[in-house]
Write a protein that holds these residues in place. Structure first.
Motif, mmCIF file in Angstrom:
data_model
loop_
_atom_site.group_PDB
_atom_site.id
_atom_site.type_symbol
_atom_site.label_atom_id
_atom_site.label_comp_id
_atom_site.label_asym_id
_atom_site.label_seq_id
_atom_site.Cartn_x
_atom_site.Cartn_y
_atom_site.Cartn_z
ATOM 1 N N SER A 37 85.747 -21.909 10.534
ATOM 2 C CA SER A 37 85.850 -23.169 11.288
ATOM 3 C C SER A 37 85.836 -22.953 12.798
ATOM 4 O O SER A 37 85.701 -23.914 13.552
ATOM 5 N N TRP A 38 85.965 -21.709 13.236
ATOM 6 C CA TRP A 38 85.953 -21.451 14.689
ATOM 7 C C TRP A 38 84.531 -21.174 15.142
ATOM 8 O O TRP A 38 84.072 -20.032 15.173
ATOM 9 N N HIS A 39 83.822 -22.243 15.506
ATOM 10 C CA HIS A 39 82.451 -22.105 16.001
ATOM 11 C C HIS A 39 82.188 -23.194 17.017
ATOM 12 O O HIS A 39 82.893 -24.213 17.052
ATOM 13 N N THR A 40 81.179 -22.979 17.840
ATOM 14 C CA THR A 40 80.854 -23.963 18.876
ATOM 15 C C THR A 40 79.364 -23.944 19.192
ATOM 16 O O THR A 40 78.742 -22.877 19.212
ATOM 17 N N MET A 41 78.775 -25.119 19.436
ATOM 18 C CA MET A 41 77.387 -25.166 19.910
ATOM 19 C C MET A 41 77.347 -24.639 21.340
ATOM 20 O O MET A 41 78.261 -24.879 22.125
ATOM 21 N N MET A 42 76.260 -23.927 21.677
ATOM 22 C CA MET A 42 76.115 -23.377 23.029
ATOM 23 C C MET A 42 74.801 -23.786 23.697
ATOM 24 O O MET A 42 74.685 -23.702 24.915
ATOM 25 N N GLU A 43 73.795 -24.195 22.928
ATOM 26 C CA GLU A 43 72.500 -24.584 23.503
ATOM 27 C C GLU A 43 71.787 -25.487 22.506
ATOM 28 O O GLU A 43 72.003 -25.368 21.295
ATOM 29 N N PHE A 44 70.933 -26.408 23.081
ATOM 30 C CA PHE A 44 70.201 -27.335 22.210
ATOM 31 C C PHE A 44 69.077 -26.624 21.455
ATOM 32 O O PHE A 44 69.018 -26.636 20.241
ATOM 33 N N GLY A 50 78.079 -20.176 18.933
ATOM 34 C CA GLY A 50 79.055 -19.095 19.088
ATOM 35 C C GLY A 50 80.062 -19.196 17.960
ATOM 36 O O GLY A 50 80.430 -20.304 17.558
ATOM 37 N N CYS A 51 80.476 -18.035 17.439
ATOM 38 C CA CYS A 51 81.471 -18.109 16.352
ATOM 39 C C CYS A 51 82.349 -16.861 16.332
ATOM 40 O O CYS A 51 81.962 -15.796 16.807
ATOM 41 N N ILE A 52 83.552 -17.064 15.791
ATOM 42 C CA ILE A 52 84.513 -15.973 15.668
ATOM 43 C C ILE A 52 84.544 -15.497 14.220
ATOM 44 O O ILE A 52 84.827 -16.282 13.305
ATOM 45 N N VAL A 53 84.237 -14.211 14.033
ATOM 46 C CA VAL A 53 84.383 -13.589 12.704
ATOM 47 C C VAL A 53 85.297 -12.383 12.892
ATOM 48 O O VAL A 53 84.928 -11.424 13.584
ATOM 49 N N SER A 54 86.464 -12.443 12.299
ATOM 50 C CA SER A 54 87.463 -11.391 12.516
ATOM 51 C C SER A 54 86.954 -10.026 12.051
ATOM 52 O O SER A 54 86.278 -9.923 11.024
ATOM 53 N N GLY A 55 87.320 -9.019 12.819
ATOM 54 C CA GLY A 55 86.927 -7.649 12.490
ATOM 55 C C GLY A 55 87.527 -7.157 11.182
ATOM 56 O O GLY A 55 87.104 -6.130 10.659
ATOM 57 N N ARG A 56 88.491 -7.878 10.638
ATOM 58 C CA ARG A 56 89.102 -7.465 9.359
ATOM 59 C C ARG A 56 88.249 -7.901 8.168
ATOM 60 O O ARG A 56 88.459 -7.438 7.061
ATOM 61 N N VAL A 125 71.899 -12.826 14.944
ATOM 62 C CA VAL A 125 72.844 -12.504 16.020
ATOM 63 C C VAL A 125 72.015 -12.130 17.247
ATOM 64 O O VAL A 125 71.190 -11.222 17.175
ATOM 65 N N VAL A 126 72.207 -12.854 18.357
ATOM 66 C CA VAL A 126 71.407 -12.572 19.550
ATOM 67 C C VAL A 126 72.240 -12.034 20.713
ATOM 68 O O VAL A 126 71.687 -11.620 21.729
ATOM 69 N N ASP A 127 73.558 -12.051 20.590
ATOM 70 C CA ASP A 127 74.393 -11.514 21.672
ATOM 71 C C ASP A 127 75.706 -11.022 21.063
ATOM 72 O O ASP A 127 76.395 -11.781 20.374
ATOM 73 N N VAL A 138 77.214 -14.530 19.138
ATOM 74 C CA VAL A 138 76.304 -15.622 19.487
ATOM 75 C C VAL A 138 75.127 -15.568 18.507
ATOM 76 O O VAL A 138 74.449 -14.541 18.389
ATOM 77 N N LEU A 139 74.954 -16.691 17.798
ATOM 78 C CA LEU A 139 73.888 -16.787 16.794
ATOM 79 C C LEU A 139 72.793 -17.716 17.293
ATOM 80 O O LEU A 139 73.085 -18.742 17.915
ATOM 81 N N GLU A 140 71.533 -17.365 16.995
ATOM 82 C CA GLU A 140 70.427 -18.301 17.215
ATOM 83 C C GLU A 140 69.985 -18.830 15.854
ATOM 84 O O GLU A 140 69.767 -18.041 14.928
ATOM 85 N N VAL A 141 69.877 -20.141 15.762
ATOM 86 C CA VAL A 141 69.393 -20.730 14.502
ATOM 87 C C VAL A 141 67.873 -20.588 14.484
ATOM 88 O O VAL A 141 67.168 -21.096 15.359
#
Ligand SMILES: Cc1cc2nc3c(=O)[nH]c(=O)nc-3n(C[C@H](O)[C@H](O)[C@H](O)COP(=O)(O)O)c2cc1C
Length: 178
Positions: A37-44, A50-56, A125-127, A138-141
């Protein structure tokens, strides 16, 4: 309006954007699905997320190794399955089989689509510059799919500790945002 102090540990539930998504990966012949659930749009366009995926998480290893995933968007009917996918690890469980989700082939990535979800976003994954610091990818769709029959989908929005809002009424107002 009289206010009271609110615990910092619960702040995330106030800003939780949703919708809850199911992130799928495929690595070394194993497909996996985790709830996020921790994600955010960054570009149109191209769409950046952008999203958080825990290292665990098992998904973290797959995402780092393959740099590909799918963001699958469930509706309220899938709430229990989404919670199950967020409470178990692909290291030990085949979540597709155990929780009755159907993997379907994607067009551009090895990670599967979750057939039951009304929308699926194939991503690269682009960044990775904030991965070490924040587990922030940072993901690009690359390709997006939608069920044309889906009208006002009842998406899930996590308010923390197992509490969800279900998207409801839709209103339309003049807006300069695209
Ligand atoms: C509603 C919900 C939202 C979650 N959101 C996230 C998230 O944004 N980022 C994250 O790293 N884990 C999140 N989790 C936890 C993972 O889904 C969970 O730890 C999962 O077991 C990881 O699976 P894996 O080891 O197979 O990758 C969430 C769990 C739930 C139930």
């Amino acid at each position: 309006m009289a206010k009271r102090a609110f615990p910092l540990s619960k702040v995330y539930g106030l800003l939780e954007p949703g919708p809850v998504v199911l992130l799928t990966t495929a690595h070394k012949g194993r497909a996996n699905v985790m709830t996020m659930s921790w994600h955010t749009m960054m570009e149109f366009e191209p769409p950046l997320v952008g999203c958080i995926v825990s290292g665990r998480h098992f998904s973290f290893d797959a995402l780092v190794a393959t740099r590909r995933c799918v963001l699958n968007i469930p509706t309220a009917e899938l709430a229990a399955k989404a919670v199950n996918c967020g409470n178990s690890s692909g290291r030990r469980v085949d979540k597709f089989k155990t929780f009755g989700l159907t993997p379907a082939p994607a067009a551009l990535v090895d990670a599967p689509l979750v057939a039951e979800c009304y929308a699926n976003l194939e991503c690269a994954v682009v960044d990775t510059r904030w991965v070490n610091r924040y587990n922030f990818f940072v993901l690009e769709v690359l390709k997006a799919w939608i069920d044309p029959a889906a009208k006002d989908p009842r998406t899930l929005h996590h308010r923390g500790r197992g509490v969800f809002m279900v998207a409801g009424e839709t209103i339309k107002l003049p807006s300069k945002m695209k």
